[in-house]
Write a protein that holds these residues in place. Structure first.
Motif, PDB file in Angstrom:
ATOM      1  N   PRO A   1       0.785  -1.243   0.000  1.00  0.00           N
ATOM      2  CA  PRO A   1       0.000   0.000   0.000  1.00  0.00           C
ATOM      3  C   PRO A   1       0.811   1.284   0.000  1.00  0.00           C
ATOM      4  N   ILE A   2       2.017   1.281   0.521  1.00  0.00           N
ATOM      5  CA  ILE A   2       2.758   2.524   0.697  1.00  0.00           C
ATOM      6  C   ILE A   2       4.034   2.503  -0.134  1.00  0.00           C
ATOM      7  N   TYR A   3       4.259   3.572  -0.905  1.00  0.00           N
ATOM      8  CA  TYR A   3       5.473   3.728  -1.688  1.00  0.00           C
ATOM      9  C   TYR A   3       6.088   5.088  -1.394  1.00  0.00           C
ATOM     10  N   ASN A   4       7.354   5.237  -1.698  1.00  0.00           N
ATOM     11  CA  ASN A   4       8.054   6.494  -1.461  1.00  0.00           C
ATOM     12  C   ASN A   4       8.035   7.422  -2.666  1.00  0.00           C
ATOM     13  N   GLU A   5       7.604   6.888  -3.819  1.00  0.00           N
ATOM     14  CA  GLU A   5       7.604   7.709  -5.023  1.00  0.00           C
ATOM     15  C   GLU A   5       6.617   8.874  -4.876  1.00  0.00           C
ATOM     16  N   ASP A   6       6.861   9.906  -5.625  1.00  0.00           N
ATOM     17  CA  ASP A   6       6.021  11.104  -5.576  1.00  0.00           C
ATOM     18  C   ASP A   6       4.768  10.882  -6.412  1.00  0.00           C
ATOM     19  N   VAL A   7       3.651  10.622  -5.751  1.00  0.00           N
ATOM     20  CA  VAL A   7       2.395  10.376  -6.457  1.00  0.00           C
ATOM     21  C   VAL A   7       1.986  11.599  -7.258  1.00  0.00           C
ATOM     22  N   GLY A   8       2.261  12.769  -6.705  1.00  0.00           N
ATOM     23  CA  GLY A   8       1.907  14.000  -7.402  1.00  0.00           C
ATOM     24  C   GLY A   8       2.573  14.110  -8.759  1.00  0.00           C
ATOM     25  N   ASN A   9       3.846  13.736  -8.834  1.00  0.00           N
ATOM     26  CA  ASN A   9       4.555  13.782 -10.117  1.00  0.00           C
ATOM     27  C   ASN A   9       3.966  12.797 -11.120  1.00  0.00           C
ATOM     28  N   LEU A  10       3.605  11.620 -10.647  1.00  0.00           N
ATOM     29  CA  LEU A  10       3.008  10.625 -11.530  1.00  0.00           C
ATOM     30  C   LEU A  10       1.688  11.134 -12.102  1.00  0.00           C
ATOM     31  N   LYS A  11       0.907  11.783 -11.263  1.00  0.00           N
ATOM     32  CA  LYS A  11      -0.369  12.324 -11.733  1.00  0.00           C
ATOM     33  C   LYS A  11      -0.152  13.447 -12.738  1.00  0.00           C
TER      34      LYS A  11
ATOM     35  N   GLU B   1       2.277  13.745 -14.770  1.00  0.00           N
ATOM     36  CA  GLU B   1       2.680  13.130 -16.035  1.00  0.00           C
ATOM     37  C   GLU B   1       1.467  12.734 -16.875  1.00  0.00           C
ATOM     38  N   LEU B   2       0.385  12.365 -16.200  1.00  0.00           N
ATOM     39  CA  LEU B   2      -0.826  11.899 -16.883  1.00  0.00           C
ATOM     40  C   LEU B   2      -1.899  12.984 -16.966  1.00  0.00           C
ATOM     41  N   ASN B   3      -1.536  14.216 -16.597  1.00  0.00           N
ATOM     42  CA  ASN B   3      -2.487  15.333 -16.631  1.00  0.00           C
ATOM     43  C   ASN B   3      -3.695  15.047 -15.738  1.00  0.00           C
ATOM     44  N   ILE B   4      -3.409  14.597 -14.532  1.00  0.00           N
ATOM     45  CA  ILE B   4      -4.444  14.338 -13.530  1.00  0.00           C
ATOM     46  C   ILE B   4      -4.254  15.321 -12.385  1.00  0.00           C
ATOM     47  N   ARG B   5      -5.303  16.031 -12.051  1.00  0.00           N
ATOM     48  CA  ARG B   5      -5.228  16.957 -10.927  1.00  0.00           C
ATOM     49  C   ARG B   5      -5.168  16.181  -9.615  1.00  0.00           C
ATOM     50  N   GLU B   6      -4.587  16.786  -8.615  1.00  0.00           N
ATOM     51  CA  GLU B   6      -4.368  16.117  -7.337  1.00  0.00           C
ATOM     52  C   GLU B   6      -5.675  15.666  -6.693  1.00  0.00           C
ATOM     53  N   ASN B   7      -6.751  16.428  -6.902  1.00  0.00           N
ATOM     54  CA  ASN B   7      -8.013  16.107  -6.236  1.00  0.00           C
ATOM     55  C   ASN B   7      -8.940  15.229  -7.073  1.00  0.00           C
ATOM     56  N   GLN B   8      -8.489  14.793  -8.238  1.00  0.00           N
ATOM     57  CA  GLN B   8      -9.345  13.945  -9.057  1.00  0.00           C
ATOM     58  C   GLN B   8      -9.334  12.501  -8.561  1.00  0.00           C
ATOM     59  N   PHE B   9     -10.490  11.852  -8.654  1.00  0.00           N
ATOM     60  CA  PHE B   9     -10.673  10.460  -8.246  1.00  0.00           C
ATOM     61  C   PHE B   9     -10.280   9.566  -9.417  1.00  0.00           C
TER      62      PHE B   9
ATOM     63  N   ASP C   1     -19.118  13.846 -17.769  1.00  0.00           N
ATOM     64  CA  ASP C   1     -19.445  15.200 -17.314  1.00  0.00           C
ATOM     65  C   ASP C   1     -18.993  15.462 -15.875  1.00  0.00           C
ATOM     66  N   MET C   2     -18.525  14.423 -15.172  1.00  0.00           N
ATOM     67  CA  MET C   2     -18.048  14.606 -13.799  1.00  0.00           C
ATOM     68  C   MET C   2     -16.556  14.904 -13.840  1.00  0.00           C
ATOM     69  N   ASP C   3     -16.227  16.147 -13.634  1.00  0.00           N
ATOM     70  CA  ASP C   3     -14.847  16.609 -13.793  1.00  0.00           C
ATOM     71  C   ASP C   3     -13.909  16.057 -12.725  1.00  0.00           C
ATOM     72  N   ASP C   4     -14.468  15.527 -11.625  1.00  0.00           N
ATOM     73  CA  ASP C   4     -13.607  15.058 -10.535  1.00  0.00           C
ATOM     74  C   ASP C   4     -13.276  13.575 -10.634  1.00  0.00           C
ATOM     75  N   ILE C   5     -13.650  12.901 -11.745  1.00  0.00           N
ATOM     76  CA  ILE C   5     -13.343  11.484 -11.937  1.00  0.00           C
ATOM     77  C   ILE C   5     -12.580  11.308 -13.241  1.00  0.00           C
ATOM     78  N   VAL C   6     -11.485  10.538 -13.195  1.00  0.00           N
ATOM     79  CA  VAL C   6     -10.696  10.267 -14.391  1.00  0.00           C
ATOM     80  C   VAL C   6     -10.403   8.764 -14.450  1.00  0.00           C
TER      81      VAL C   6
ATOM     82  N   ILE D   1      -1.498   5.422  -7.781  1.00  0.00           N
ATOM     83  CA  ILE D   1      -2.254   6.659  -7.974  1.00  0.00           C
ATOM     84  C   ILE D   1      -3.752   6.401  -7.986  1.00  0.00           C
ATOM     85  N   SER D   2      -4.156   5.118  -8.025  1.00  0.00           N
ATOM     86  CA  SER D   2      -5.572   4.802  -8.200  1.00  0.00           C
ATOM     87  C   SER D   2      -6.339   4.904  -6.891  1.00  0.00           C
TER      88      SER D   2
END
Length: 212
Positions: free
Chosen positions: A17-27, A29-37, A63-68, A105-106
């Motif tokens: 469940p836990i990794y040290n990699e930067d999840v924010g950077n991975l997101k 890279e995929l054009n995913i906002r931090e708050n998107q599900f 149409d739900m902008d908070d889900i990718v 990131i999921s």
């Protein structure tokens, strides 16, 4: 003669469940906002995985902008996909070392929605076990092998097969009930530790060897 069923196993030290990699950077890279599900699928695009029903679910939720929706890989028809909520991780090899970093990131993992296909009904996929090992909530359809180990609402979320509307509703449930979804994901991790570890595989193989 007794037939032993040997299920896929997972390296619990690699898939955890836990990794040290930067999840924010991975997101990013995929054009995913931090708050998107993030709804995640990884694996081959075989019919028994029912991945087409997940694409149809993405259309229902466009149409739900908070889900990718993230697909690893996007599949042979990716160029035909036009949803603004779709992301593709290009093929990096079936057993890529990158895989755990992307699964992390999921928020929920989805696959296994086909019906009427014997292989699909009897499959307990290695990709699902990998996601379970990382404590991700799983949305899938019941099948003979899956129902031997998985209990709806306990360590999995079952939905009716080939039903994008049902998949959509369960995704929204996970989005709106974070603590419940998280608990189901960690229960899936516990199941992996008991049933799908390399140690468990070694125990089964030892029993077979000594019996013969």
């Amino acid at each position: 003669n007794k037939i032993e069923v040997i299920y896929p196993n997972v390296d619990l030290n690699k898939f955890k469940p836990i990794y040290n990699e930067d999840v924010g950077n991975l997101k990013r890279e995929l054009n995913i906002r931090e708050n998107q599900f993030v709804v995640f699928y990884h694996g081959m695009h075989h019919k028994w995985h029912g991945v087409e029903y997940l694409f149809k679910t993405a259309e229902l939720l466009e149409d739900m902008d908070d889900i990718v929706f993230v697909f690893f890989p996007g599949g042979p028809d990716w160029e035909k996909r036009k949803g603004n909520n779709l992301r593709q991780i290009p093929e990096k090899g079936h057993f890529s070392d990158e895989l755990p970093k992307y699964i992390q990131i999921s928020d929920v993992w989805c696959s296994g929605f086909a019906k009427g296909l014997d292989r699909g009904d009897r499959t307990f996929s290695s990709t699902m076990i990998q996601a379970m090992a990382m404590a991700r909530p799983i949305i899938t359809s019941p099948g003979r092998e899956k129902t031997k180990f998985l209990k709806d609402g306990i360590n999995v979320f079952f939905v009716e097969p080939e039903n994008p509307e049902a998949i959509k509703e369960k995704i929204l449930f996970c989005l709106n009930n974070y603590n419940i979804a998280k608990a189901v994901g960690f229960a899936a991790r516990e199941l992996c530790e008991k049933q799908f570890s390399i140690e468990k595989l070694n125990q089964v193989l030892e029993q077979i060897v000594f019996r013969t």
